[in-house]
Write an enzyme that holds these catalytic residues in place. Structure first.
Site, mmCIF file in Angstrom:
data_model
loop_
_atom_site.group_PDB
_atom_site.id
_atom_site.type_symbol
_atom_site.label_atom_id
_atom_site.label_comp_id
_atom_site.label_asym_id
_atom_site.label_seq_id
_atom_site.Cartn_x
_atom_site.Cartn_y
_atom_site.Cartn_z
ATOM 1 N NE ARG A 1 -0.698 0.161 4.999
ATOM 2 C CZ ARG A 1 -0.923 1.112 5.919
ATOM 3 N NH1 ARG A 1 -1.691 2.135 5.627
ATOM 4 N NH2 ARG A 1 -0.379 1.022 7.110
ATOM 5 C CD GLU B 1 -2.520 4.570 8.818
ATOM 6 O OE1 GLU B 1 -2.812 4.300 9.992
ATOM 7 O OE2 GLU B 1 -1.778 3.834 8.118
ATOM 8 C CD GLU C 1 -6.435 2.803 10.991
ATOM 9 O OE1 GLU C 1 -5.393 2.252 11.418
ATOM 10 O OE2 GLU C 1 -6.641 3.032 9.791
ATOM 11 C CD1 TRP D 1 1.527 -2.080 12.897
ATOM 12 C CD2 TRP D 1 3.262 -0.938 13.734
ATOM 13 N NE1 TRP D 1 1.022 -1.109 13.742
ATOM 14 C CE2 TRP D 1 2.054 -0.387 14.261
ATOM 15 C CE3 TRP D 1 4.472 -0.378 14.101
ATOM 16 C CZ2 TRP D 1 2.036 0.673 15.148
ATOM 17 C CZ3 TRP D 1 4.465 0.689 15.000
ATOM 18 C CH2 TRP D 1 3.254 1.204 15.515
ATOM 19 C CD GLU E 1 -2.566 -3.659 8.320
ATOM 20 O OE1 GLU E 1 -2.115 -2.778 9.072
ATOM 21 O OE2 GLU E 1 -3.549 -3.484 7.581
#
Length: 691
Positions: free
Chosen positions: A114, A153, A311, A319, A359
């Protein structure tokens, strides 16, 4: 901001990222049933769905999104509908390989993750605006859509691209900044050093990898450009969305984190209707609750009032080197601490834990174990808690203390070739913030050029290495008019072009602080010096010292040993009707806390409420009532003076309230003063639109 673009949801919004496209459609009905059970009121959808919405260029398939939005509406759950532009599909990069980003070493990155795009790519911009516009036109009037979620983000993983397209865009930005005057740029960058003089604009490149340290002002302008370039993408999408749905608010999720410093959020904040933030704890942070509070206060200050937590995590993330699970009660405390510091929306990444993908080991509201799990029980309990706290919405906070926060100063301080490589902007700010947090002193964050500093009694500038002459004069005026100013070491050193203020340090603050330094003596890692004076016994300092002499100030503490024995380390200066303090070193935490306590006392700053160590005290103020949040991070419980009603239990409070061990109490108290014209700690021109 217009009063029309507000989030029309009752109470405190609750939910998370919902990615039903990752699951068979027969699971969707169960998702909606469980969302209702958990008290979910809004979910973000479509954030990473570009490849499914537009399977080929200009070919759209909205059938899945149609069904998802219809189901959400039928179940009374609002949608924060995202433009999916954070993850372009493979077909886009096959058609436009030059839109892939290039790192500073000249390597072109590949797709398959991403945020893998060049922010300056015309092809990317066209494709992003096309999918955003098509999405907006289709769903502008859908009854489920309560808010637009632009991208995801910005600046995460991809805050800069060093390709030739970006270089051309950088030059265009520079021409605008320097009024097309190349001599002005050469002067600002100091390019006579190391034969860096530019004779034509096309000689200027991004600060790519070089044999020796690159020009600091070049790097600083690059950081500014990268922030502005991403902001231009965000505002372009916002324009498209607003054209289709003028009254629907738009947000994008900030990353006001210690690990991300790509964007100047003071510049971003006015461009959005609602400010949102993503916040994740660092597993090695021994006082993560301080980080939650600091970033909550910073977000509230950026928003000018309530904001939205877009979030955070129910448990471990995926991560970090070690992804620590949250301890019993920690998730609830974290979420309610965000509410205490101004969040009127609480959301998680994500709703259902992924079984595949990068994730898959990131916690979720509905974990891999399903409803037979502690996380699920906690999620349901939190939903009930937020429902009982509905009346807290729209209340905000007032503060007597402001901390100066500036992204230019942060970027400049952390450039290479500083006198010490141990200086980290956010750590220095947090060092000063933490004692105030422990004492229950409310804090706002401000820009150094904020025109309304007079609404505070005390302004702290823990780290302001870069400051414009106008901003320094603004802080001096605040002091001269009767305010108290405290400045940390290595502040006021350079101007907006990262040029040193000549004549002695601390440069732009010499007059207001009543001191001058002729040489810096940073300390080696592990080295410390003693301090003596009007401070605790056995005081020490590390990281930084400087050879300072008084030009009007008085010495509060001096060094006891080292090359600067007997030299002032902490000073106090009467300036106009106010007082200016200078901490020319980095005191140990106990000493710093004592110094800040004295500064607060002299400035007549008071805590919100006395409480035992480990119990956080935060007040939100509404029109007709105050809301006192009491959060026990120490796990010992506490009895705190209060009168009113404890909202989480509904019980009356007379004289005092008992905070459970590791728990939270929220007391509605009568408003103790008129609210009509009360300052929120930020200029009235920037107000939250969560109402």
């Amino acid at each position: 901001m217009t009063t029309a673009r507000r989030l029309r949801l009752p109470g405190i919004a609750y939910g998370g990222d919902y990615n039903p496209e990752q699951w068979p459609e027969e699971i969707w009905a169960e998702d909606l049933r469980l969302m209702r059970e958990a008290g979910v009121t809004m979910v973000s959808v479509g954030i990473f769905s570009w490849a499914l919405l537009e399977p080929a260029e200009g070919v759209y398939d909205f059938s899945r999104m149609d069904r998802i939005l219809d189901l959400l509406h039928e179940n009374g759950i609002a949608a924060d509908l995202a433009t999916p532009t954070a993850a372009p599909p493979a077909w886009f990069f096959q058609a436009h390989p030059d839109a892939l980003p290039v790192d500073k070493d000249g390597r072109r990155l590949s797709y398959g993750s991403r945020q893998t795009f060049c922010p300056s790519s015309p092809a990317y911009r066209r494709a992003a605006l096309r999918i955003a516009g098509t999405l907006a036109e289709r769903y502008a009037d859908h009854p489920a859509v309560a808010m637009w979620h632009i991208h995801n983000e910005y600046g995460c993983h991809n805050d800069a691209c060093y390709c030739d397209t970006s270089a051309a865009a950088f030059r265009t930005w520079l021409r605008a900044r320097y009024d097309n005057d190349l001599d002005a740029l050469n002067h600002a960058w100091g390019t006579t050093f190391w034969s860096q003089w530019y004779y034509t604009w096309d000689q200027i490149l991004p600060p790519r990898a070089t044999a020796a340290p690159p020009n600091p002002t070049h790097q600083l302008d690059w950081r500014r450009f990268c922030s502005d370039e991403l902001l231009s993408l965000c505002t372009a999408e916002r324009v498209v969305l607003r054209r289709a749905a003028p009254d629907t608010p738009a947000t994008t999720n900030f990353l006001v984190l210690r690990t991300i410093d790509a964007l100047d959020y003071w510049r971003w904040a006015p461009e959005l209707d609602i400010l949102s933030n993503d916040h994740y704890l660092l597993s090695d942070d021994p006082e993560a609750e301080v980080d939650i509070a600091l970033h909550g206060d910073l977000m509230r200050s950026l928003a000018g009032g309530p904001w939205f937590l877009m979030e955070h995590s129910t448990g471990a993330v995926n991560w970090q080197p070690v992804n620590r699970a949250k301890l019993p009660g920690e998730m609830r405390r974290n979420a309610l601490a965000h509410v205490a510091h101004g969040a009127d929306g609480i959301a998680f990444f994500q709703w259902r834990a992924a079984k595949a993908g990068a994730e898959q080991w990131h916690s979720a509201m509905l974990p891999h174990a399903g409803t037979d799990s502690q996380i699920w029980c906690d999620v349901v309990q939190l939903g009930a808690d937020l429902k009982t706290l509905a009346e807290v919405r729209d209340s905000t906070s007032t503060a007597q203390v402001a901390i100066v926060w500036d992204w230019d100063a942060r970027w400049a301080l952390e450039l290479p070739s500083q006198p010490s490589g141990d200086l980290r902007y956010q750590d220095l700010v947090r060092d000063w913030y933490t004692p105030l947090w422990r004492a229950g002193v409310a804090v706002d964050f401000v820009r150094p050029d904020d025109p309304e500093l007079d609404r505070y009694k005390l302004v702290l500038a823990p780290s302001l290495y870069l400051v414009t002459a106008a901003a320094a004069a603004n802080l001096a005026r605040f002091t001269e008019r009767g305010g108290t100013l405290a400045v940390g070491f290595h502040s006021g050193m350079v101007d907006e072009n990262a040029h040193v203020y000549l004549g002695g340090y601390p440069g732009a603050f010499r007059d207001v602080l009543g001191v001058v330094t002729d040489e810096l003596f940073p300390l080696l890692p592990g080295q410390s010096v003693g301090l003596v004076g009007q401070i605790p016994q056995n005081a020490t300092a590390d990281v930084w010292t400087e050879r300072l002499r008084l030009t009007g100030a008085e010495a509060v503490a001096t060094y006891t040993d080292g090359p600067l024995a007997g030299v002032p380390a902490i000073t106090r200066h009467a300036y106009g009707s106010g007082t200016a303090w200078y901490l020319a070193t980095h005191p140990d935490p106990t000493t710093l806390s004592a110094v800040l306590e004295r500064i607060c006392q002299e400035a007549r700053v008071r805590a919100e409420r006395e409480a035992p160590a480990g119990v956080e005290v935060v007040r939100r103020r509404g029109t007709d009532a105050d809301y006192l949040f009491l959060i026990d991070h120490a796990g010992r419980g506490a009895v705190i003076p209060a009168d009113g009603v404890e909202l989480l239990t509904g019980k009356p409070v007379v004289g005092s309230v008992t905070v459970p061990e590791g728990g939270v109490a929220v007391v509605r108290e009568p408003a103790d003063e008129p609210r009509a014209n009360e300052a929120s700690g930020v200029p009235s021109a920037r107000r939250s639109s969560l109402a």
